[in-house]
Design a protein around this motif. Structure first.
Motif, mmCIF file in Angstrom:
data_model
loop_
_atom_site.group_PDB
_atom_site.id
_atom_site.type_symbol
_atom_site.label_atom_id
_atom_site.label_comp_id
_atom_site.label_asym_id
_atom_site.label_seq_id
_atom_site.Cartn_x
_atom_site.Cartn_y
_atom_site.Cartn_z
ATOM 1 N N LEU A 1 -2.429 7.831 -1.018
ATOM 2 C CA LEU A 1 -3.768 7.767 -1.618
ATOM 3 C C LEU A 1 -3.989 8.793 -2.738
ATOM 4 O O LEU A 1 -5.013 9.502 -2.753
ATOM 5 C CB LEU A 1 -4.848 7.944 -0.546
ATOM 6 C CG LEU A 1 -5.226 6.724 0.286
ATOM 7 C CD1 LEU A 1 -6.318 7.079 1.287
ATOM 8 C CD2 LEU A 1 -5.682 5.549 -0.553
ATOM 9 N N CYS A 2 -3.047 8.914 -3.666
ATOM 10 C CA CYS A 2 -3.262 9.804 -4.820
ATOM 11 C C CYS A 2 -4.503 9.297 -5.564
ATOM 12 O O CYS A 2 -4.606 8.096 -5.835
ATOM 13 C CB CYS A 2 -2.049 9.795 -5.746
ATOM 14 S SG CYS A 2 -0.545 10.309 -4.910
ATOM 15 N N PRO A 3 -5.433 10.186 -5.893
ATOM 16 C CA PRO A 3 -6.753 9.722 -6.340
ATOM 17 C C PRO A 3 -6.800 9.021 -7.701
ATOM 18 O O PRO A 3 -7.815 8.441 -8.049
ATOM 19 C CB PRO A 3 -7.579 11.013 -6.375
ATOM 20 C CG PRO A 3 -6.593 12.108 -6.451
ATOM 21 C CD PRO A 3 -5.366 11.639 -5.754
ATOM 22 N N PHE A 4 -5.709 9.064 -8.461
ATOM 23 C CA PHE A 4 -5.700 8.381 -9.763
ATOM 24 C C PHE A 4 -5.041 7.009 -9.666
ATOM 25 O O PHE A 4 -5.091 6.210 -10.598
ATOM 26 C CB PHE A 4 -4.919 9.223 -10.790
ATOM 27 C CG PHE A 4 -3.444 9.304 -10.467
ATOM 28 C CD1 PHE A 4 -2.558 8.405 -11.020
ATOM 29 C CD2 PHE A 4 -2.959 10.246 -9.574
ATOM 30 C CE1 PHE A 4 -1.204 8.451 -10.704
ATOM 31 C CE2 PHE A 4 -1.611 10.301 -9.246
ATOM 32 C CZ PHE A 4 -0.735 9.402 -9.815
ATOM 33 N N CYS A 5 -4.402 6.731 -8.536
ATOM 34 C CA CYS A 5 -3.502 5.574 -8.425
ATOM 35 C C CYS A 5 -4.262 4.306 -8.024
ATOM 36 O O CYS A 5 -4.866 4.237 -6.957
ATOM 37 C CB CYS A 5 -2.414 5.911 -7.394
ATOM 38 S SG CYS A 5 -1.303 4.557 -7.022
ATOM 39 N N LEU A 6 -4.205 3.323 -8.886
ATOM 40 C CA LEU A 6 -4.918 2.064 -8.635
ATOM 41 C C LEU A 6 -4.317 1.306 -7.448
ATOM 42 O O LEU A 6 -5.033 0.854 -6.555
ATOM 43 C CB LEU A 6 -4.845 1.194 -9.900
ATOM 44 C CG LEU A 6 -5.465 -0.198 -9.790
ATOM 45 C CD1 LEU A 6 -6.972 -0.106 -9.841
ATOM 46 C CD2 LEU A 6 -4.975 -1.109 -10.895
ATOM 47 N N GLU A 7 -2.990 1.199 -7.434
ATOM 48 C CA GLU A 7 -2.328 0.350 -6.431
ATOM 49 C C GLU A 7 -2.619 0.801 -5.004
ATOM 50 O O GLU A 7 -2.873 -0.014 -4.129
ATOM 51 C CB GLU A 7 -0.809 0.321 -6.657
ATOM 52 C CG GLU A 7 -0.367 -0.573 -7.792
ATOM 53 C CD GLU A 7 -0.561 0.063 -9.153
ATOM 54 O OE1 GLU A 7 -0.903 1.268 -9.197
ATOM 55 O OE2 GLU A 7 -0.393 -0.632 -10.167
ATOM 56 N N THR A 8 -2.576 2.113 -4.779
ATOM 57 C CA THR A 8 -2.775 2.573 -3.401
ATOM 58 C C THR A 8 -4.168 2.217 -2.885
ATOM 59 O O THR A 8 -4.349 1.935 -1.704
ATOM 60 C CB THR A 8 -2.508 4.090 -3.273
ATOM 61 O OG1 THR A 8 -2.515 4.434 -1.897
ATOM 62 C CG2 THR A 8 -3.527 4.944 -3.995
ATOM 63 N N HIS A 9 -5.163 2.198 -3.778
ATOM 64 C CA HIS A 9 -6.524 1.870 -3.347
ATOM 65 C C HIS A 9 -6.723 0.363 -3.212
ATOM 66 O O HIS A 9 -7.364 -0.107 -2.279
ATOM 67 C CB HIS A 9 -7.540 2.486 -4.315
ATOM 68 C CG HIS A 9 -7.512 3.987 -4.254
ATOM 69 N ND1 HIS A 9 -6.704 4.740 -5.069
ATOM 70 C CD2 HIS A 9 -8.145 4.862 -3.433
ATOM 71 C CE1 HIS A 9 -6.839 6.018 -4.755
ATOM 72 N NE2 HIS A 9 -7.710 6.126 -3.774
ATOM 73 N N GLY B 1 0.849 -1.189 0.000
ATOM 74 C CA GLY B 1 0.000 0.000 0.000
ATOM 75 C C GLY B 1 0.882 1.235 0.000
ATOM 76 O O GLY B 1 2.116 1.132 -0.077
ATOM 77 N N CYS B 2 0.249 2.391 0.069
ATOM 78 C CA CYS B 2 1.005 3.643 0.066
ATOM 79 C C CYS B 2 0.239 4.637 0.935
ATOM 80 O O CYS B 2 -0.988 4.711 0.841
ATOM 81 C CB CYS B 2 1.121 4.164 -1.367
ATOM 82 S SG CYS B 2 1.923 5.776 -1.460
ATOM 83 N N PRO B 3 0.938 5.402 1.787
ATOM 84 C CA PRO B 3 0.202 6.319 2.672
ATOM 85 C C PRO B 3 -0.417 7.508 1.942
ATOM 86 O O PRO B 3 -1.185 8.249 2.531
ATOM 87 C CB PRO B 3 1.275 6.781 3.661
ATOM 88 C CG PRO B 3 2.574 6.554 2.980
ATOM 89 C CD PRO B 3 2.378 5.418 2.030
HETATM 90 S S1 SF4 Z 1 1.042 7.586 -7.112
HETATM 91 FE FE1 SF4 Z 1 0.390 5.879 -5.839
HETATM 92 S S2 SF4 Z 1 2.274 4.951 -5.156
HETATM 93 FE FE2 SF4 Z 1 2.810 6.977 -5.896
HETATM 94 S S3 SF4 Z 1 2.747 8.295 -4.093
HETATM 95 FE FE3 SF4 Z 1 0.727 8.394 -5.037
HETATM 96 S S4 SF4 Z 1 -0.464 6.845 -4.001
HETATM 97 FE FE4 SF4 Z 1 1.673 6.413 -3.585
#
Ligand code: SF4
Length: 515
Positions: free
Chosen positions: A219-227, A215-217
């Protein structure tokens, strides 16, 4: 393909053994860099009554281990991290004489199960192709699979056992709600200390794959992996060190390939890299979030033997940075890029174009910055790599409500942008907007799309195969270019990633950035 591997699991297939085909429908090189492949392979192969063998695009018909035909396995477990892998997955089924449509095929062997980030976010396009989909992380379903050997000749019972898990979805047994599974404590889970080693170079180079966090802290709204991998979790420092040193020894390696989103958000990252450097171990860190970098961290990366630093500013526009929650000032991006280059390292930059509300002046900031850096540092030779991707709205992210920009407009922006970059110094990669449109069609597709995917694969895939299949089925892909209403349910809303209410509220919040 002739390859030489070590650490391969060799078993003598027996009648009562549950035989699982682990299918990664991409190149063999990519499969070597995929942690899920190693994890599944070694976790399930611990069990004497299970034998997992591997298939990739390079060996689509016979397993790498015993050369057994794909159709003769009890289960096909397919890893589908990206939408465009679906076409190769279906092509492999067809090549092996396996009917791709679930209902035509009937419930039998091999039982076909899929998992991965793309199917977790939206399993609908694949639901009438596979027998079951695993939503979220695979650890618990792998444990369930490990108990299925006694049912190996009863596919219905195998499936019923899997269906007891809240994260398993199947077109055979509809459910109103599916709840993503995620591991709470990574330290307590199995880790593949032994990993396949090959004389073929993996995509990230040879090295021990180490996942320090999931996961990633941000939560960029376009990013699939973080969600998909929400919430952010990490392994303890002691455990990571133990895994790394054991892994390096067991695999006779002296390099670590880190496998985590936004690596420098891992609270022990600096301490860990310093320790590796002290012990003469080289490493590779993946794409980094720009505002987590510093002069000292770039020095560490260099000392670890890495030649290129990859950062993803995505946009240089303040408005669009606010929208995608990557609001880095133009000056900060420039400073970081210059810092990387001035240390003799190469830099790889990722940008997105076609973001909602984007104007040409936003796009033109990219060549402006690159040209300023080149001029100020007097760079010669190709040391800057720029990758430009169109914005692809992904299901189960706050930006799922936005439309994708039209192909022609994206093409014009890309052309304009690349023409302004000096090609003797900058390597430019652009992702074809036509493929991006197909990817969006799949990402936001519904169940009907399954038939289109099958026809597309039958026509050999590719852009012309897609056009032909769309035309023949009169399939309307215009949803790709339309806004979706944040107040109504979307076809995949029954998938609970733990963020259901957040998606629309986050969309409403970020949309203010471009009002
Ligand atoms: S794009 Fe995705 S992986 Fe990169 S910082 Fe944003 S949420 Fe994290």
């Amino acid at each position: 393909m002739r390859i030489k591997e070590s650490n391969v699991v060799v078993k003598k297939p027996r009648k009562n053994m549950l035989r699982i085909a682990l299918l990664f429908p991409s190149t063999y090189e990519a499969s070597l860099s995929n942690l899920f492949v190693h994890m599944t392979y070694y976790f399930l192969n611990k069990y004497p009554d299970i034998y997992v063998e591997r298939f990739t695009l390079s060996n689509p018909q016979r397993s790498l281990e015993t050369k057994t035909l794909l159709k003769n396995f009890d289960i096909i477990l397919a890893s589908l991290p990206f939408e465009l892998m679906y076409q190769d997955f279906i092509k492999i089924l067809i090549l092996n004489g396996i009917e791709p449509l679930r209902e035509v095929r009937g419930l039998g062997k091999p039982l076909i199960i899929a998992g991965g980030p793309a199917v977790t976010a939206n399993p609908l396009p694949i639901l009438d192709i596979v027998d079951a989909v695993i939503i979220g992380e695979g650890e618990r379903s792998l444990k369930e699979l490990s108990k299925l050997a006694p049912y190996k000749d009863r596919p219905k019972e195998m499936l019923e056992n899997l269906m007891s898990l809240s994260e398993v979805l199947s077109g055979w047994y509809p459910k109103d709600e599916v709840i993503k599974y995620y591991v709470e404590d990574l330290d307590r889970e199995f880790y593949p200390i032994i990993q396949i080693q090959s004389d073929v170079k993996p995509v990230y180079g040879k090295g021990f794959l180490m996942e320090v966090s999931r996961g990633c802290p941000h939560l960029c709204p376009f990013c699939l992996e973080t969600h998909v991998f929400y919430p952010y979790r990490f392994r303890s420092y002691d455990n990571v060190k133990k895994i790394i040193y054991e892994g390096l020894k067991e695999n006779s390696l002296n390099r670590v390939v880190f496998y985590s989103l936004s690596f420098f958000d891992y609270k022990y990252s600096v301490k860990l890299l310093e320790d590796l450097i002290t012990n003469g171990i080289s490493f590779n860190v993946p794409s980094l979030r720009l505002d987590t970098l510093s002069n000292e961290k770039i020095e560490l990366i260099k000392a670890g033997g890495q030649k290129t630093v990859t950062v993803a500013p995505e946009t240089l526009s303040d408005r669009l940075g606010c929208l995608i929650r990557k609001r880095f000032s133009y000056e900060l991006v420039k400073e970081v890029v210059k810092c990387i280059l001035s240390k003799g390292l190469n830099v790889k930059l990722y940008f997105i174009i076609g973001l909602p509300g984007e104007g040409l002046n936003d796009v033109m900031l990219i060549p402006k910055l690159i040209n300023e850096v080149i001029k100020e540092l007097g760079i010669k030779g190709k040391r800057i790599h720029v990758t430009v991707n169109p914005f692809i709205p992904k299901a189960n992210t706050p930006m799922q409500y936005y439309p994708m920009e039209r192909t022609e407009s994206l093409r014009n922006k890309m052309k304009l942008l690349t023409n302004l970059l000096p090609r003797d110094v900058v390597d430019v990669d652009t992702y074809d907007p036509r493929w991006a449109t197909i990817q969006t069609s799949i990402s936001l597709g519904d169940r009907e799309l399954g038939k289109l995917l099958v026809l597309w694969a039958k026509y050999g895939g590719g852009l012309s195969g897609w056009r032909r299949a769309v035309k023949e089925l009169s399939y309307d892909v215009s949803y790709v270019f339309k806004h979706r209403d944040p107040y109504t349910e979307l076809p995949w809303s029954f998938i609970d990633l733990g963020l259901t209410k957040y998606l629309s509220s986050s969309y409403l919040a970020i949309s203010k950035c471009i009002d």
